[in-house]
Design a protein around this motif. Structure first.
Motif, PDB file in Angstrom:
ATOM      1  N   ALA A 179       0.821  -1.194   0.110  1.00  9.68           N
ATOM      2  CA  ALA A 179       0.003  -0.096  -0.078  1.00  9.68           C
ATOM      3  C   ALA A 179       0.980   1.254  -0.055  1.00  9.68           C
ATOM      4  O   ALA A 179       1.670   1.318   0.461  1.00  9.68           O
ATOM      5  CB  ALA A 179      -0.965  -0.018   1.181  1.00  9.68           C
ATOM      6  N   GLY A 189       0.521   5.473   0.558  1.00  8.65           N
ATOM      7  CA  GLY A 189      -0.386   6.829   0.652  1.00  8.65           C
ATOM      8  C   GLY A 189       0.492   8.004  -0.086  1.00  8.65           C
ATOM      9  O   GLY A 189       0.351   8.090  -1.413  1.00  8.65           O
ATOM     10  N   ALA A 190       1.184   8.862   0.635  1.00 10.49           N
ATOM     11  CA  ALA A 190       1.702  10.013  -0.342  1.00 10.49           C
ATOM     12  C   ALA A 190       3.268   9.698  -0.672  1.00 10.49           C
ATOM     13  O   ALA A 190       3.866  10.456  -1.092  1.00 10.49           O
ATOM     14  CB  ALA A 190       1.549  11.218   0.657  1.00 10.49           C
ATOM     15  N   GLY A 191       3.660   8.436   0.072  1.00  9.90           N
ATOM     16  CA  GLY A 191       5.051   8.168  -0.165  1.00  9.90           C
ATOM     17  C   GLY A 191       6.062   9.070   0.437  1.00  9.90           C
ATOM     18  O   GLY A 191       7.099   9.346  -0.213  1.00  9.90           O
ATOM     19  N   THR A 192       5.617   9.710   1.601  1.00  5.86           N
ATOM     20  CA  THR A 192       6.801  10.306   2.239  1.00  5.86           C
ATOM     21  C   THR A 192       7.708   9.671   3.352  1.00  5.86           C
ATOM     22  O   THR A 192       8.143  10.208   4.346  1.00  5.86           O
ATOM     23  CB  THR A 192       5.954  11.688   3.119  1.00  5.86           C
ATOM     24  N   GLY A 193       7.212   8.523   3.476  1.00  3.83           N
ATOM     25  CA  GLY A 193       7.439   7.446   4.598  1.00  3.83           C
ATOM     26  C   GLY A 193       9.306   7.536   4.430  1.00  3.83           C
ATOM     27  O   GLY A 193       9.848   7.729   3.274  1.00  3.83           O
ATOM     28  N   SER A 229       6.253  16.593  10.740  1.00  6.27           N
ATOM     29  CA  SER A 229       6.719  17.870   9.639  1.00  6.27           C
ATOM     30  C   SER A 229       6.457  17.708   8.273  1.00  6.27           C
ATOM     31  O   SER A 229       6.376  18.776   7.632  1.00  6.27           O
ATOM     32  CB  SER A 229       8.354  17.926  10.015  1.00  6.27           C
ATOM     33  N   SER A 230       6.081  16.548   8.074  1.00  5.36           N
ATOM     34  CA  SER A 230       5.692  16.383   6.407  1.00  5.36           C
ATOM     35  C   SER A 230       4.169  16.520   6.355  1.00  5.36           C
ATOM     36  O   SER A 230       3.737  16.293   5.406  1.00  5.36           O
ATOM     37  CB  SER A 230       5.889  15.047   6.287  1.00  5.36           C
ATOM     38  N   SER A 269      -0.241  11.471   4.039  1.00  6.80           N
ATOM     39  CA  SER A 269      -1.492  11.193   3.997  1.00  6.80           C
ATOM     40  C   SER A 269      -2.086  10.522   5.520  1.00  6.80           C
ATOM     41  O   SER A 269      -1.230   9.881   6.291  1.00  6.80           O
ATOM     42  CB  SER A 269      -2.110  10.012   2.984  1.00  6.80           C
ATOM     43  N   ASN A 308      -0.104   7.925   7.923  1.00  5.19           N
ATOM     44  CA  ASN A 308      -0.153   8.407   9.361  1.00  5.19           C
ATOM     45  C   ASN A 308      -0.310   7.152  10.335  1.00  5.19           C
ATOM     46  O   ASN A 308       0.097   6.792  11.289  1.00  5.19           O
ATOM     47  CB  ASN A 308      -0.884   9.471   9.829  1.00  5.19           C
ATOM     48  N   ALA A 357      -0.593   4.005   9.402  1.00  7.15           N
ATOM     49  CA  ALA A 357       0.100   2.849   9.406  1.00  7.15           C
ATOM     50  C   ALA A 357       1.574   2.924   9.971  1.00  7.15           C
ATOM     51  O   ALA A 357       2.449   1.997  10.158  1.00  7.15           O
ATOM     52  CB  ALA A 357       0.311   2.744   7.747  1.00  7.15           C
ATOM     53  N   SER A 384       2.320   7.816  13.029  1.00  5.66           N
ATOM     54  CA  SER A 384       3.295   9.096  12.973  1.00  5.66           C
ATOM     55  C   SER A 384       3.072  10.074  14.324  1.00  5.66           C
ATOM     56  O   SER A 384       1.890   9.971  14.968  1.00  5.66           O
ATOM     57  CB  SER A 384       2.973   9.862  11.749  1.00  5.66           C
ATOM     58  N   GLY A 385       4.186  10.740  14.670  1.00  2.00           N
ATOM     59  CA  GLY A 385       4.102  11.727  15.738  1.00  2.00           C
ATOM     60  C   GLY A 385       4.342  13.004  15.238  1.00  2.00           C
ATOM     61  O   GLY A 385       4.526  13.129  13.920  1.00  2.00           O
ATOM     62  N   ILE A 412      -6.107   0.326   4.693  1.00  2.00           N
ATOM     63  CA  ILE A 412      -6.864   1.207   5.639  1.00  2.00           C
ATOM     64  C   ILE A 412      -7.621   2.063   4.605  1.00  2.00           C
ATOM     65  O   ILE A 412      -7.092   2.625   3.759  1.00  2.00           O
ATOM     66  CB  ILE A 412      -6.049   1.975   6.675  1.00  2.00           C
ATOM     67  N   GLU A 438       8.995   7.061  15.310  1.00  2.00           N
ATOM     68  CA  GLU A 438       8.012   7.504  14.477  1.00  2.00           C
ATOM     69  C   GLU A 438       8.103   7.216  13.176  1.00  2.00           C
ATOM     70  O   GLU A 438       7.038   7.180  12.181  1.00  2.00           O
ATOM     71  CB  GLU A 438       7.705   8.882  14.678  1.00  2.00           C
TER      72      GLU A 438
HETATM   73  C1  LIG Z   1      10.418  16.074   5.374  1.00  2.00           C
HETATM   74  C2  LIG Z   1       9.745  14.948   6.044  1.00  2.00           C
HETATM   75  C3  LIG Z   1       9.383  15.186   7.351  1.00  2.00           C
HETATM   76  C4  LIG Z   1       8.929  14.015   8.273  1.00  2.00           C
HETATM   77  N1  LIG Z   1       8.663  14.333   9.702  1.00  2.00           N
HETATM   78  C5  LIG Z   1       8.042  13.542  10.199  1.00  2.00           C
HETATM   79  C6  LIG Z   1       7.499  13.855  11.658  1.00  2.00           C
HETATM   80  O1  LIG Z   1       7.625  14.649  12.147  1.00  2.00           O
HETATM   81  N2  LIG Z   1       6.963  12.796  12.268  1.00  2.00           N
HETATM   82  C7  LIG Z   1       6.633  11.436  11.784  1.00  2.00           C
HETATM   83  O2  LIG Z   1       6.118  10.373  12.349  1.00  2.00           O
HETATM   84  N3  LIG Z   1       6.927  11.003  10.433  1.00  2.00           N
HETATM   85  C8  LIG Z   1       7.587  12.032   9.540  1.00  2.00           C
HETATM   86  N4  LIG Z   1       8.112  11.822   8.418  1.00  2.00           N
HETATM   87  C9  LIG Z   1       7.834  10.382   7.753  1.00  2.00           C
HETATM   88  C10 LIG Z   1       6.349  10.356   7.049  1.00  2.00           C
HETATM   89  O3  LIG Z   1       5.937  11.615   6.642  1.00  2.00           O
HETATM   90  C11 LIG Z   1       5.415   9.654   7.999  1.00  2.00           C
HETATM   91  O4  LIG Z   1       5.768   8.427   7.971  1.00  2.00           O
HETATM   92  C12 LIG Z   1       4.029   9.585   7.331  1.00  2.00           C
HETATM   93  O5  LIG Z   1       3.075   9.165   8.200  1.00  2.00           O
HETATM   94  C13 LIG Z   1       4.017   9.147   6.072  1.00  2.00           C
HETATM   95  O6  LIG Z   1       2.732   8.890   5.277  1.00  2.00           O
HETATM   96  P1  LIG Z   1       2.477   8.590   3.772  1.00  2.00           P
HETATM   97  O7  LIG Z   1       1.020   8.837   3.219  1.00  2.00           O
HETATM   98  O8  LIG Z   1       3.534   9.392   3.067  1.00  2.00           O
HETATM   99  O9  LIG Z   1       2.695   7.175   3.883  1.00  2.00           O
HETATM  100  P2  LIG Z   1       3.673   6.247   2.653  1.00  2.00           P
HETATM  101  O10 LIG Z   1       5.176   6.697   2.564  1.00  2.00           O
HETATM  102  O11 LIG Z   1       2.981   6.219   1.376  1.00  2.00           O
HETATM  103  O12 LIG Z   1       3.765   4.853   3.423  1.00  2.00           O
HETATM  104  C14 LIG Z   1       4.106   4.581   4.527  1.00  2.00           C
HETATM  105  C15 LIG Z   1       3.797   3.076   5.332  1.00  2.00           C
HETATM  106  O13 LIG Z   1       2.410   3.076   5.346  1.00  2.00           O
HETATM  107  C16 LIG Z   1       1.720   2.126   4.621  1.00  2.00           C
HETATM  108  N5  LIG Z   1       0.396   2.684   4.097  1.00  2.00           N
HETATM  109  C17 LIG Z   1      -0.022   3.737   3.757  1.00  2.00           C
HETATM  110  N6  LIG Z   1      -1.019   4.059   3.247  1.00  2.00           N
HETATM  111  C18 LIG Z   1      -1.978   3.176   3.696  1.00  2.00           C
HETATM  112  C19 LIG Z   1      -3.012   2.652   3.747  1.00  2.00           C
HETATM  113  N7  LIG Z   1      -4.100   3.331   3.322  1.00  2.00           N
HETATM  114  N8  LIG Z   1      -3.401   1.288   4.147  1.00  2.00           N
HETATM  115  C20 LIG Z   1      -2.500   0.340   4.884  1.00  2.00           C
HETATM  116  N9  LIG Z   1      -1.205   1.074   4.712  1.00  2.00           N
HETATM  117  C21 LIG Z   1      -0.699   2.168   4.141  1.00  2.00           C
HETATM  118  C22 LIG Z   1       2.577   1.883   3.379  1.00  2.00           C
HETATM  119  O14 LIG Z   1       2.647   0.557   3.172  1.00  2.00           O
HETATM  120  C23 LIG Z   1       4.006   2.063   4.190  1.00  2.00           C
HETATM  121  O15 LIG Z   1       4.116   1.050   4.810  1.00  2.00           O
HETATM  122  C24 LIG Z   1       8.405  12.740   7.551  1.00  2.00           C
HETATM  123  C25 LIG Z   1       9.070  12.496   6.220  1.00  2.00           C
HETATM  124  C26 LIG Z   1       9.698  13.507   5.486  1.00  2.00           C
HETATM  125  C27 LIG Z   1       9.783  13.480   3.885  1.00  2.00           C
END
Ligand SMILES: Cc1cc2nc3c(=O)[nH]c(=O)nc-3n(C[C@H](O)[C@H](O)[C@H](O)COP(=O)(O)OP(=O)(O)OC[C@H]3O[C@@H](n4cnc5c(N)ncnc54)[C@H](O)[C@@H]3O)c2cc1C
Lengths: 351, 500
Positions: free
Chosen positions: B85, B87-91, B150-151, B156, B160, B162, B165-166, B221, B431
């Motif tokens: 899966a 979301g926004a790929g910021t993981g 911070s992202s 997404s 968060n 999954a 996130s904090g 989710i 986190e």
């Molecule tokens: C500049 C920067 C700052 C950041 N700061 C923080 C911070 O302060 N705190 C923090 O906690 N994180 C931070 N992050 C990390 C990241 O943003 C978080 O982990 C965020 O929650 C990931 O969300 P995403 O939508 O990009 O998920 P993705 O990167 O797309 O996916 C993350 C994980 O979730 C799973 N997933 C995504 N969507 C679903 C779904 N719908 N159902 C089931 N599984 C799913 C994916 O398989 C993957 O394992 C930061 C990242 C960056 C680039």
């Protein structure tokens, strides 16, 4: 202070070998909340002691048999508290039993539930293996959150050995206000107030009266008092304690006592019986002779769930689980306790 | 990076269908733009925020209804196709890294805020909704969604959940797990299941907690109900500068000992301060060894009392300067510096690698010294950004992937930092999650029984191991391999397992 984890682990091993069910007992103060388990007793009350407590880290770790009272006294010395205000129900209530039941008091909606404060646990699973999940730090996302899964599982997924909880400073000042108001209006008001920046820490409606507690800096509490109006409640600490411990006269009844957990804004439930409301509307206590089927149907329609506390003539019963959820529960039970020896049937007859 | 997913080592299921056949099946119910299969369409999905790991998936699917997600999952189950899966790929841990023989399931089209209930203080949203969009939608009601990574402008809510996130406000307001009520998930059987409820608890086990932080390994989710909080009447940020990092660390404990739980409590070291200042012009003191940002929030009166208390504590702790943000504009500026620390540090060097260990706060001086020593040893600079209130460290290692050997040195350095965190009683991730990145360090943090228990939990939801396989929880075989590389005090980890 004593660590009897080796003996406890042996008892689980023997139970596997003898194919005997274990009945896990802490202070035995929560038997009204659980279905009876017919099995060999495994006693946690002697597995005692605060292992570490550092006020500036906001973390306390203790063996599961440690008395809640002892923990609360120790915290108080440092002007800290268990912010979820757990009910004790008896002087020998233990930390393990509290966490196993995920029991939280009046502050729950404002500060969080027991599960929200659990940071880590050490458990014995149904294979007699001792393992640690989570930790003593505020944030930890390594691996699945098995520690929180233990909260409310009533020992059916593992024997809790040690628990680390987050603790918080006690508020400098606390007062409570009381006001005459009907149920429908009270539900709306509790929710409206919760959506405002106010130092609320508890709410309760009973007998056409709304009780609100304010906690925080003295000046903040007074400012909120002026804003809210209502009468100052004398000896309010005792009121909230009696509410938490089910010692208010409302709870003195021969009728079956139900705990209903519903979406907080849900209108007064159309069930026969008398109701006391907490948690801004989210937790409702009901004294009622209505049938379990009727109450389950009503809470389900409301989007919540109900549980009847045991009394002399009736067992505890919980809202039935949907078939898909039930099978997931069975799978998880199997994953932690493949021999089915840890408190089987304590929540539902099926697992 | 140098680790990679291995079909054999990580027990990745083998797809029982060819790409062409799967494509045809998916196209039978998805529109053409929802099925990506050409190399140039697939490449934007080859990595998440941890771009050092890359892999192009077999297909990328972008469904827009829950029914479509259910159909996709059923088909994948039928043909044993692994699903990742996204979301926004910021993981930042490679959690959404695709599998070569798998499907990448993007939730990007699930962008609707379904309902905001101001009285119940909840928002029901689709998983692809951006974190910040929820607070934006709640604002007119005087409410907001507390966890603020911070992202937050990009990530997404599904991601968060999954990752659990904090953000900078989680010491006081908690992580994702403390701020959600209900999830709708699609199970590996394609069933739609409600986990949690609109009430404060549910019958049975706390599956909501189990799902939170499960990194896409237990279910997809497809809907989230979050709790909203009242926007505090007042929020006041204070900035304290120190001539010594350890003094700043001690000041954090002093604030808490004074009975104050700040809304946010962040720390940055010299290199991070300078980078953030050059980038955001936040007015940080460039010559300080460390700064603390301390936000106090609540009612007007509460904040006034706390500001006085905290100022006194900071001065006693040896701060060389204590400033309060004059107005909302300066407050936003102080935070902007902190929230843009990663990209700011990113400008100092071609590449950076962000670590995420958490430690008991009192160990901060020891760990910072350890990191400084390692930095000298590996000849790689480090900037430290730190959620100080929670003990969550983000050392940013600066490196240049184009210089031979630097990436490997960076990885080795990073791994050592995480091991140090575990050694002092902390954890490898606070986190950002384990994902692919920290999979080997899981073997350091957990023993064989614990890992086996995790696998059993996964099997309870996903018996064939099709959901995000190879991530978050290492196989025992991987640990055996890893153990062979890192013999700890002469002991071989998992000696009973075959090596291959
Ligand atoms: C500049 C920067 C700052 C950041 N700061 C923080 C911070 O302060 N705190 C923090 O906690 N994180 C931070 N992050 C990390 C990241 O943003 C978080 O982990 C965020 O929650 C990931 O969300 P995403 O939508 O990009 O998920 P993705 O990167 O797309 O996916 C993350 C994980 O979730 C799973 N997933 C995504 N969507 C679903 C779904 N719908 N159902 C089931 N599984 C799913 C994916 O398989 C993957 O394992 C930061 C990242 C960056 C680039």
């Amino acid at each position: 202070m004593s660590d009897i984890s080796v003996q406890l682990q042996q008892q689980v091993s023997s139970a596997i070998a003898d194919k005997t069910v274990l009945n896990i007992i802490g202070g035995n103060s929560k038997s009204r909340l659980t279905r009876a388990v017919d099995g060999r007793r495994i006693e946690l009350a002697d597995h005692q002691g605060i292992i570490s407590y550092e006020p500036t880290e906001l973390v306390l770790s203790a063996r599961s048999g440690t008395r809640l009272q002892e923990i609360e006294q120790e915290l108080k010395k440092n002007n800290q508290m268990l912010a979820f205000e757990p009910p004790h129900f008896a002087t020998n209530a233990t930390l393990g039993g509290t966490v196993a039941c995920n029991l939280s008091g009046p502050s729950r909606v404002y500060r969080g539930a027991a599960r929200d404060f659990v940071l880590g646990t050490k458990i014995i699973n149904g294979n007699a293996q001792v393992m640690k999940f989570g930790g003593e730090v505020m944030k930890n996302v390594a691996g699945y959150d098995v520690s929180r899964l233990m909260c409310g599982a009533m020992g059916s997924l593992g024997v809790l050995l040690e628990i680390s909880v987050k603790v918080l400073p006690r508020p400098a000042s606390e007062i409570s206000l009381v006001q005459e108001i009907d149920q429908q209006t009270a539900i709306i008001r509790m929710n409206e107030l919760s959506a405002q920046a106010l130092p609320l820490s508890a709410s309760c409606w009973q007998d056409n009266k709304l009780y609100l507690r304010l906690s925080g800096a003295t000046s903040a509490v007074h400012a909120a008092q002026l804003r809210l109006g209502g009468e100052l409640l004398q000896d309010d600490e005792i009121f909230w304690q009696q509410l938490r411990e089910h010692q208010l006269s409302f709870f003195n009844t021969d009728k079956p006592l139900w705990r209903l957990s519903v979406p907080p804004t849900y209108t007064p439930l159309e069930v026969p019986g008398e109701c006391l409301i907490e948690w801004a509307g989210g937790q409702r206590w009901l004294k009622s002779d209505a049938s379990a089927e009727q109450i389950f149907a009503i809470t389900q329609a409301a989007g919540g769930h109900a549980k009847r506390y045991a009394n002399n003539s009736q067992q505890t019963v919980c809202q039935p689980l949907q078939p898909e959820l039930l099978s997931l529960h069975r799978n998880l039970k199997q994953a932690f306790d493949p021999h089915g020896i840890l408190n089987p049937g304590i929540m539902y007859p099926e697992f | 990076m140098t680790y990679s997913i291995s079909e054999k080592l990580d027990a990745i299921p083998r797809a029982m269908i060819t790409k062409t056949e799967l494509l045809a099946q998916m196209r039978s119910f998805l529109t053409a733009d929802a099925v990506l299969h050409e190399a140039e369409e697939l490449s934007p999905y080859e990595c998440d925020g941890l771009s050092a790991y890359r892999q192009v998936p077999m297909l990328v699917l972008l469904p827009s209804t829950i029914e479509q997600v259910q159909k996709i999952v059923k088909l994948c189950r039928q043909y044993s196709v692994p699903i990742v899966a996204r979301g926004a790929g910021t993981g930042l841990s490679g959690g959404a890294l695709p599998l070569q023989q798998g499907v990448l399931l993007s939730l990007a089209k699930f962008k609707s805020i379904l309902n905001v209930d101001p009285l119940a203080r909840t928002a029901r949203v689709q998983p692809g909704v951006r974190n910040l969009a929820i607070s934006d939608a709640a604002k007119i009601h005087g409410l907001y969604y507390a966890p603020d990574p911070s992202s937050q402008i990009a990530c997404s809510i599904g991601g968060n959940v999954a990752e659990n996130s904090g953000g900078v406000h989680c010491l006081k307001y908690g992580l994702t797990v403390h701020n959600i009520l209900e999830l709708k998930i699609v199970t590996i059987d394609g069933e739609l299941l409600t986990i949690g409820s609109q009430a404060y608890d549910s019958a049975g086990f706390d599956l909501l907690a189990l799902m939170t932080g499960s990194e896409g390994m237990l279910g997809i989710i497809v809907e989230v109900t979050v709790r909203l909080l009242a926007v505090p009447e007042r929020a006041q940020v204070m900035l304290a500068a120190f001539d010594d990092v350890e003094k700043a660390g001690a000041a954090v404990g002093d604030i808490i000992a004074a009975g104050v739980i700040p809304g946010g409590l962040e720390m940055m070291d010299r290199l991070a301060i300078q980078a953030a200042e050059d980038f955001a012009h936040a007015g940080y003191p460039r010559d300080a060894e460390a700064i603390l940002l301390c936000e106090l929030d609540g009612t007007n009166e509460e904040v006034s009392e706390q500001v006085m208390k905290v100022r006194e504590v900071l001065e006693q702790s040896g701060a060389i300067e204590v400033r309060s943000a004059k107005d909302e504009i300066e407050r936003a500026l102080f935070w902007k510096g902190r929230k843009s620390a990663f990209p700011a540090v990113g400008r100092l060097s071609p590449d950076y690698y962000c670590m995420d260990g958490t430690i008991p706060r009192k160990k901060l001086p020891e760990v910072l010294r350890g990191i400084a020593d390692m930095s000298a040893h590996y000849e790689l600079p480090v900037a430290n950004v730190f959620h100080a209130g929670d003990g969550n460290l983000h050392p940013l290692i600066l490196y240049d992937a184009n210089k031979p050997g630097e990436l490997e040195r960076t990885e080795a350095f990073g791994a050592k930092i995480l091991e140090l965190c575990v050694e002092v009683g902390g954890t490898i991730t606070g986190e950002h999650g384990v994902g692919m990145e920290k999979i080997n360090q899981m073997c350091t943090q957990f023993d064989e029984n614990e890992l086996t228990q995790f696998h059993a939990v996964k099997a309870a939801f996903d018996p064939d191991g099709l959901l995000n396989p190879g991530k978050a929880v290492p196989t025992l075989h991987r640990c055996a391999e890893f153990g062979a590389m890192h013999v700890h005090a002469g002991e071989l980890a998992f000696p009973e397992l075959d090596r291959f």
